[in-house]
Design a protein around this motif. Structure first.
Motif, short mmCIF file in Angstrom:
data_model
loop_
_atom_site.label_atom_id
_atom_site.label_comp_id
_atom_site.label_asym_id
_atom_site.label_seq_id
_atom_site.Cartn_x
_atom_site.Cartn_y
_atom_site.Cartn_z
N THR A 1 -2.02 -2.66 -6.61
CA THR A 1 -3.34 -2.56 -5.93
C THR A 1 -3.96 -3.59 -5.82
N VAL B 1 -3.12 -5.28 -2.48
CA VAL B 1 -3.85 -4.65 -1.55
C VAL B 1 -4.70 -5.24 -1.74
N TRP B 2 -5.69 -5.31 -2.86
CA TRP B 2 -7.38 -5.81 -2.67
C TRP B 2 -7.05 -7.27 -2.61
N ILE C 1 -6.31 1.28 4.94
CA ILE C 1 -7.50 0.70 3.82
C ILE C 1 -8.69 -0.23 4.71
N VAL D 1 -6.95 -7.02 1.02
CA VAL D 1 -8.48 -6.99 1.90
C VAL D 1 -9.20 -7.91 1.55
N LEU E 1 0.57 -1.20 0.19
CA LEU E 1 -0.17 0.30 0.10
C LEU E 1 0.48 1.04 -0.22
N ALA F 1 -5.94 6.19 1.21
CA ALA F 1 -4.90 5.17 1.97
C ALA F 1 -4.93 5.60 2.49
N ARG G 1 -8.80 -5.62 6.05
CA ARG G 1 -8.80 -4.45 5.98
C ARG G 1 -7.27 -4.43 6.57
N VAL H 1 -10.55 0.23 -1.02
CA VAL H 1 -9.37 -0.33 -1.45
C VAL H 1 -10.86 -0.21 -3.06
N LEU I 1 -9.34 2.84 -4.18
CA LEU I 1 -7.67 3.07 -4.59
C LEU I 1 -7.72 1.76 -6.32
N GLY I 2 -8.78 1.03 -6.51
CA GLY I 2 -8.73 -0.36 -7.69
C GLY I 2 -9.47 0.42 -8.95
N ILE J 1 -15.81 -7.40 -2.53
CA ILE J 1 -15.21 -6.62 -2.47
C ILE J 1 -16.46 -5.33 -1.86
#
Lengths: 481, 227
Positions: free
Chosen positions: A41, A44-45, A63, A48, A3, A118, A53, A68, A71-72, A470
């Motif tokens: 990303t 990170v996705w 995040i 999550v 992140l 973020a 988290r 996210v 962010l995506g 998500i």
């Protein structure tokens, strides 16, 4: 860690673009950074999805599902816009030696957009949103024509006025939070938890101030007037980011705050959101009927969609919240496609005026079919994703008995639909007025348009499980219940 | 009104901040507007120091110093560097609303601010909060009005900064324990605002040849003629 890299890489890319020996490779640097950020990303996705988290730097960089999602969409739109910019900017810019400045700026813009979802501290979100506004000003005025500068000035004044107003709001929010927190640091998560105990009066005032300040930045009526001007004047790849995700980023902060306010039993804001959202949709729908410039047309459609998202969150049910976040995702992917296509049409014909375009299919089948495709998608025809999200919002409204709001919203959506297709129909079909010589399109533009069309084609029919999960998480974040 | 000396001085500062806001609305000279903005920023930092003294918080002292560094020193300097001198020597003739009417609006806004924030401070015992929050809101609204009523680039920019001063004047009493990094971000943001808008103003001056960006009215929606 990933992140932090997501936020830092665009900053490094901007720095590289600025260093003279690397200026020649500015486009390459931007594309590579865009796709690396996108890959990170995705990582990170995934994280999550596993843990709900991701905490990279406790208290500062954290995040969750809603973050996210933003962010995506930011990283995806940004990566594609970087590809598109290569051919487009080389074709349209008369002073190629200035191009590095464009890429440097667009990397900074990407950085600011990625910072907002973020960070965990609401006050830093304010800083992030202000940075977004600032870097966007430079990009809107990039072409330095009188019109572009006028658009940039209008944009600067209208959106900067919001900055101190929302700052006052964040101070008030901190005040309300600090009175009940017992010294615990202020993060989005902690204020959401503390919301039921906060002074509802303070919470309401702070929400109002932040809403006024950030609403201007998301292009909500009546402060939407900068939006069509900025979008008609900015270079098309900038428009894609500006319209697709830049408007969603301040809206993301507003949505976060709605989640907080709904947690407080006294402060009811749902009806206001519905009314204000419908006003935005209404103004946009009627202005869509009379636009003369196709880039302005897509800009008004952004005002419409921001209004729809706001209305949906005002309905305050789980399904409507899901519809709202889905609409955010769909808007981002579809609207960015629209502006790539608008850029392509502009490259082919060299005019933005709807009335002077006829028979685009005869001139450039690629541009015309792309235009038809993206217009159907943005107007919300089935089976495109926007249809899906609008349908779920409307049905959620019916389920909670908001018949009047649903009826108005549905009528306005239909008006907007008819308006967009009326204009596009004029442009795409018929015989060209004069024999146009279509200029060949740069490869990078074609690639970006086709790549951007793929998710638009599929998300309407099938939402893959990782995306769906998500979205569910994000909708939960937003509901406060 | 009884109270300690810092409180009384703070009340004086608050009154002067409000007067400075009115003065910005009433001044025609661009140079004068900047001067009143500097005075207002100095008063803001004075209020920071007084608060810092009475609440014995080093944080507020740093904030006061930051205000002086950014708004009294850096911003006027940046503006001088960025913009040619003819921007400063101008006297604004064509305001949207004439000055007496403009002052009347500012007065109404000050009263409105009192009403808006009245409900927030009724249950508060700290006299500094009771003073600073309404005055801060008034500064914010009058700054916004100064921005709307003017057409020259620099006074419009100063209008935004005056709004920021208003927000801070309230912020120092209600959110003085804000994390330091957030505050630093805010100050950095303010300076960036000046740089970006200054650059834009210079570009407009070079390309369009006007110091009144508000006079540009090319872009708008005209009804389409349906054939």
């Amino acid at each position: 860690m990933a992140l932090i890299l997501v936020v830092v890489i665009p900053l490094l890319a901007a720095l590289l673009c600025w260093i003279p020996p690397f200026r020649r490779f500015a486009w390459g640097i931007t594309v590579v950074s865009g796709w690396v950020v996108f890959a990170l990303t995705v990582f990170v996705w995934h994280e999550v999805l596993l843990n709900e988290r991701v905490v990279s730097l406790p208290r500062w960089i954290e995040i969750d599902g809603l973050g996210v999602l933003i962010l995506g969409i930011v990283s995806l739109v940004n990566a594609l816009a970087a590809v598109f910019a290569g051919g487009y900017m080389r074709r349209t810019e008369h002073e190629p030696e200035r191009l590095w400045w464009y890429y440097c700026n667009s990397n900074l813009f990407a950085f600011s957009l990625l910072v907002v979802p973020a960070v965990a501290d609401p006050n830093l979100s304010w800083v992030g949103v202000e940075l977004v506004t600032l870097f966007a000003i430079l990009l809107v005025g990039f072409e330095r024509s009188a019109n572009a500068l006028e658009a940039a000035w209008k944009y600067a004044v209208l959106t900067m006025m919001g900055a101190p107003v929302s700052l006052f709001g964040f101070f008030t929010l901190f005040w309300a939070y600090h009175a009940v927190s017992g010294g615990a640091p202020e993060t989005w998560q902690s204020i959401q938890a503390a919301a039921p105990n906060m002074d509802p009066n303070l919470l309401k005032i702070s929400f109002l101030l932040i809403f006024v300040g950030f609403g201007a930045k998301s292009g909500l009526a009546p402060v939407h007037t900068w939006l069509p001007d900025a979008h008609s004047q900015a270079p098309s790849p900038v428009c894609a980011v500006l319209s697709g995700v830049k408007t969603s980023v301040p809206l993301y902060v507003i949505l976060r705050l709605i989640g907080v306010v709904l947690g407080s039993p006294m402060a009811r804001v749902g009806h206001w959101m519905v009314v204000l959202g419908l006003i935005s949709v209404g103004i946009a729908a009627f202005l869509l009927l009379q636009v003369r410039d196709y880039k302005r047309m897509f800009a008004y459609s952004t005002v419409e969609h921001m209004g729809i998202i706001l209305t949906a969150t005002g309905l305050a049910t789980g399904t409507a919240d899901f519809g709202a976040v889905l609409q955010m995702l769909n808007h981002a992917i579809t609207k960015s496609l629209c502006f790539y296509v608008a850029g392509v049409v502009l490259l082919v014909l060299g005019t933005r005026e709807i009335a002077s375009i006829r028979g685009l299919f005869r001139i450039s089948p690629f541009a015309a079919s792309a235009l038809l495709f993206c217009s159907l998608a943005i107007a919300g025809a089935p089976p495109f994703p926007i249809f899906l999200s609008e349908f779920s919002i409307l049905s959620a409204g019916l389920r909670v008995g908001q018949y009047a709001a649903v009826a108005i919203l549905a009528t306005l959506i239909v008006i907007a639909f008819v308006a967009i297709l009326l204009h596009v129909n004029r442009m795409a079909f018929g015989e060209p007025d004069a024999p146009h010589l279509a200029k060949p399109l740069p490869l990078s533009c074609r690639v970006a348009v086709i790549a951007a069309a793929v998710p638009v084609l599929f998300l309407g029919v099938y939402i893959p499980a990782p995306i769906n999960d998500i979205l569910q998480l994000a909708a939960r974040e937003l509901g406060g219940h | 009104m009884t109270g300690s000396i810092p409180e009384a001085l703070n009340t004086l500062c608050a009154g002067l901040v409000l007067i400075a806001a009115f003065a910005m609305v009433a001044t025609r000279q661009v140079q004068g507007v900047i001067r009143f903005f500097i005075i207002q920023s100095l008063l803001l930092s004075a209020s920071c120091f007084l608060l810092g003294y009475s609440r014995s918080s080093i944080h507020l002292f740093i904030l006061g110093v930051l205000t002086i560094l950014s708004k009294v020193i850096a911003i006027p300097w940046v503006l001088r560097r960025l913009l040619p001198v003819d921007y400063y020597e101008r006297r604004e003739i064509s305001q949207v609303v004439n000055i007496p009417a403009s002052l009347l609006v500012a007065l109404l806004l000050a009263i409105a601010a009192e009403f808006l924030t009245g409900s927030l401070v009724t249950h508060v015992s700290d006299p500094m909060i009771v003073v600073n929050v309404p005055i801060g809101m008034a500064g914010l609204l009058i700054g916004a009005w100064a921005l709307i009523a003017r057409r020259e680039a620099i006074p419009q920019l100063i209008g935004i900064l005056a709004m920021e001063n208003g927000a801070f004047f309230a912020g120092i009493v209600i959110a003085n324990e804000l994390p330091f990094i957030a505050e630093l971000g805010v100050f950095g943001g303010v300076i960036l605002i000046v740089i970006v808008v200054g650059l834009l103003t210079r570009n407009i001056g070079e390309t369009v040849g006007t110091t009144e960006p508000a006079a540009m009215r090319e872009l708008r929606e005209a009804p389409v003629s349906w054939r």
